[in-house]
Enzyme design. Structure first.
Site, PDB file in Angstrom:
ATOM      1  N   HIS A 184     129.870  -7.957  50.657  1.00  0.00           N
ATOM      2  CA  HIS A 184     131.184  -8.517  50.322  1.00  0.00           C
ATOM      3  C   HIS A 184     131.906  -7.543  49.400  1.00  0.00           C
ATOM      4  O   HIS A 184     131.810  -7.613  48.177  1.00  0.00           O
ATOM      5  CB  HIS A 184     131.019  -9.874  49.660  1.00  0.00           C
ATOM      6  CG  HIS A 184     132.291 -10.682  49.641  1.00  0.00           C
ATOM      7  ND1 HIS A 184     133.528 -10.125  49.891  1.00  0.00           N
ATOM      8  CD2 HIS A 184     132.517 -12.005  49.407  1.00  0.00           C
ATOM      9  CE1 HIS A 184     134.451 -11.062  49.817  1.00  0.00           C
ATOM     10  NE2 HIS A 184     133.868 -12.218  49.529  1.00  0.00           N
ATOM     11  N   ALA A 186     135.263  -7.230  49.312  1.00  0.00           N
ATOM     12  CA  ALA A 186     136.660  -7.660  49.378  1.00  0.00           C
ATOM     13  C   ALA A 186     136.924  -8.702  48.300  1.00  0.00           C
ATOM     14  O   ALA A 186     136.022  -9.142  47.590  1.00  0.00           O
ATOM     15  CB  ALA A 186     136.968  -8.236  50.760  1.00  0.00           C
ATOM     16  N   TYR A 189     135.567  -9.110  44.184  1.00  0.00           N
ATOM     17  CA  TYR A 189     134.199  -9.142  43.652  1.00  0.00           C
ATOM     18  C   TYR A 189     133.741  -7.728  43.283  1.00  0.00           C
ATOM     19  O   TYR A 189     134.526  -6.791  43.292  1.00  0.00           O
ATOM     20  CB  TYR A 189     133.282  -9.836  44.653  1.00  0.00           C
ATOM     21  CG  TYR A 189     133.691 -11.266  44.900  1.00  0.00           C
ATOM     22  CD1 TYR A 189     133.647 -12.204  43.865  1.00  0.00           C
ATOM     23  CD2 TYR A 189     134.193 -11.683  46.125  1.00  0.00           C
ATOM     24  CE1 TYR A 189     134.058 -13.513  44.062  1.00  0.00           C
ATOM     25  CE2 TYR A 189     134.602 -12.990  46.329  1.00  0.00           C
ATOM     26  CZ  TYR A 189     134.538 -13.902  45.300  1.00  0.00           C
ATOM     27  OH  TYR A 189     134.951 -15.198  45.489  1.00  0.00           O
TER      28      TYR A 189
END
Length: 461
Positions: A184, A186, A189
């Site tokens: 992840h 995007a 984070y």
């Protein structure tokens, strides 16, 4: 056989020519159709990070509904990387059998399961006992601007340990029999905090140029490949355009051109697919660009007041109607003129033109003709859906019946999102249900488990 079942059977026989329902072949994985359940879940799990039957029930709801693959909700690789307590983690070998049971359950519906490996960095919404009242590891010492979550810049040794944590987490996912992992990178984070030109203010080898800012992500990809080999599916979720400036005084962050280059580097070091999103904080006005029901946040946001130094300020904006227009002015300026369905499809098209691996696009999809055109036109190879599937978990079967949209479509009201700080995940748009009781029954259905009640053994005490 009832009428819908007969039509569904007839529809299946004609699906070979429908791009939505043709298999998608990655290098190491074949998915039966082009519909992915995007990463979404609630606080379903135990405080120690172990998953529960409730999570299995939740994931099987969508597997049964006909999606080709499920991307898990955010799964931290370390306890200090949870965005919310009671989210399952993958930071311990003891959790492998639990994830194996979940994978087995999802596979029973002929559905693939891809675990999303994550770390919050400074974007930590509701801490648990393991990361409460502590600045979280990040690329920077600057606190998150919207909620004021505290953070600290990691040292290079700490970065190396976290790279290894991601690699070991991918190994655990493979050992559990899952079908792949997604990083992840995007929506604000930890990976975004390194990639971002607006957030990353480091002066060492992990800051400055785009190549340096991408170093952490690329090192994780290389470490995963070294740990699990090249035969295990690995994809990366990227914000095509960062749009970090929800608060107008913040920098905009990475451009589409930056992300195209990062996607090319990801492919070069062994990534099998790119999952395209947008935005660099959560919630973001473009995920998808529906309204923000502040009257709901006025009730639920108090759970977040202690999480960041700006929490009480935000609560006042949500609580008092006279202040709400000020917050909405910032929120709405980002989504003004933007489509809801396919909000980042043009960016997905540009990324797909630059790489040779499949591209998945997320962005409010729920119209079959729109999705079909997106795939046929070459903008993307598949779509990932969250809110519209929360509203209608059987959306793929509805499309199989030849319907363009569900009878009661998702309204993009974002009440599912704004209820999440305090309430179970689910669709809270009462107008979609016969009555409030029916809505609550649908939301709580995944909690209907009957664990065996027994005295603990001495070794368990």
């Amino acid at each position: 056989m009832n009428a819908d079942a007969a039509v569904l059977q007839e529809g299946r026989e004609g699906l070979e020519s429908d791009p939505i329902f043709t298999p998608l072949r990655f290098r190491n994985l074949t998915v039966k159709n082009r519909i992915f359940r995007s990463n979404i879940a609630g606080r379903f799990d135990n405080e120690d990070g172990s998953l529960t039957q409730t999570r299995i029930n939740w994931e099987c709801r969508f597997a049964k509904g006909g999606v080709g693959a499920i991307v898990s909700s955010y799964v931290p690789v370390a306890m200090h990387g949870r965005i919310i307590a009671n989210f399952a983690t993958i930071h311990r070998d003891e959790f492998i059998p639990l994830w194996a049971k979940l994978g087995e359950a999802v596979h029973s519906f002929d559905c693939n399961y891809i675990m999303q490996l994550s770390h919050s960095g400074r974007q930590m919404d509701l801490p648990g006992i393991s990361n409460q009242h502590q600045p979280t590891p990040s690329s920077t010492d600057d606190r998150e601007p919207l909620h004021g979550f505290l953070c600290r810049a990691m040292g290079t040794g700490e970065i190396a340990r976290l790279v290894d944590a991601f690699a070991r987490a991918a190994w655990r996912a493979r050992e559990a029999g899952l079908d792949g992992v997604e990083l992840h990178a995007a929506n604000g984070y930890l990976f975004t905090q390194f990639l971002s030109s607006a957030i990353n203010d480091r002066t060492d080898c992990y800051g400055g140029s785009l190549a340096n800012r991408a170093r952490f992500l690329l090192e994780v990809i290389e470490a995963i490949r070294a740990k699990v080999g090249r035969d295990f599916h690995l994809q990366v979720k990227l914000s095509a355009i960062e749009r970090n400036n929800v608060l107008p005084w913040e920098g905009r962050g990475n451009t589409l051109e930056d992300t195209i280059q990062v996607a090319r580097w990801c492919e070069a070091v062994g990534v099998d697919a790119i999952h395209v999103s947008t935005g660099s904080l959560f919630p973001h006005p473009l995920n998808p660009p529906g309204p923000l029901p502040l009257e709901v946040l006025a009730v639920t946001y108090d759970a977040m007041i202690s999480s960041g130094v700006s929490g009480f300020r935000n609560f006042l904006f949500f609580r008092y109607p006279l202040l709400r227009p000020l917050f909405l002015a910032m929120w709405n300026r980002m989504r003004r003129g933007m489509p809801i369905e396919g909000v980042s499809l043009d960016e997905a098209r540009a990324i797909k033109a630059a790489v040779s691996i499949p591209v998945i696009s997320t962005g409010g999809y729920q119209t079959a003709s729109f999705v079909r055109e997106a795939i046929e036109s070459g903008a993307c190879d598949a779509v990932a859906i969250a809110r519209s599937l929360v509203a209608n978990p059987d959306l793929p079967k509805i499309w199989m019946l030849g319907r363009d949209q569900p009878e009661r479509p998702c309204t993009y009201c974002n009440k599912c999102l704004t209820n999440a700080p305090k309430n179970p995940m689910g669709c809270y748009e009462e107008g979609r249900y016969p009555n409030r009781e029916a809505m609550l029954a649908a939301i709580t259905a995944v909690y209907r488990t009957k664990p065996e009640l027994r005295l603990p053994r001495p070794d368990e005490v």
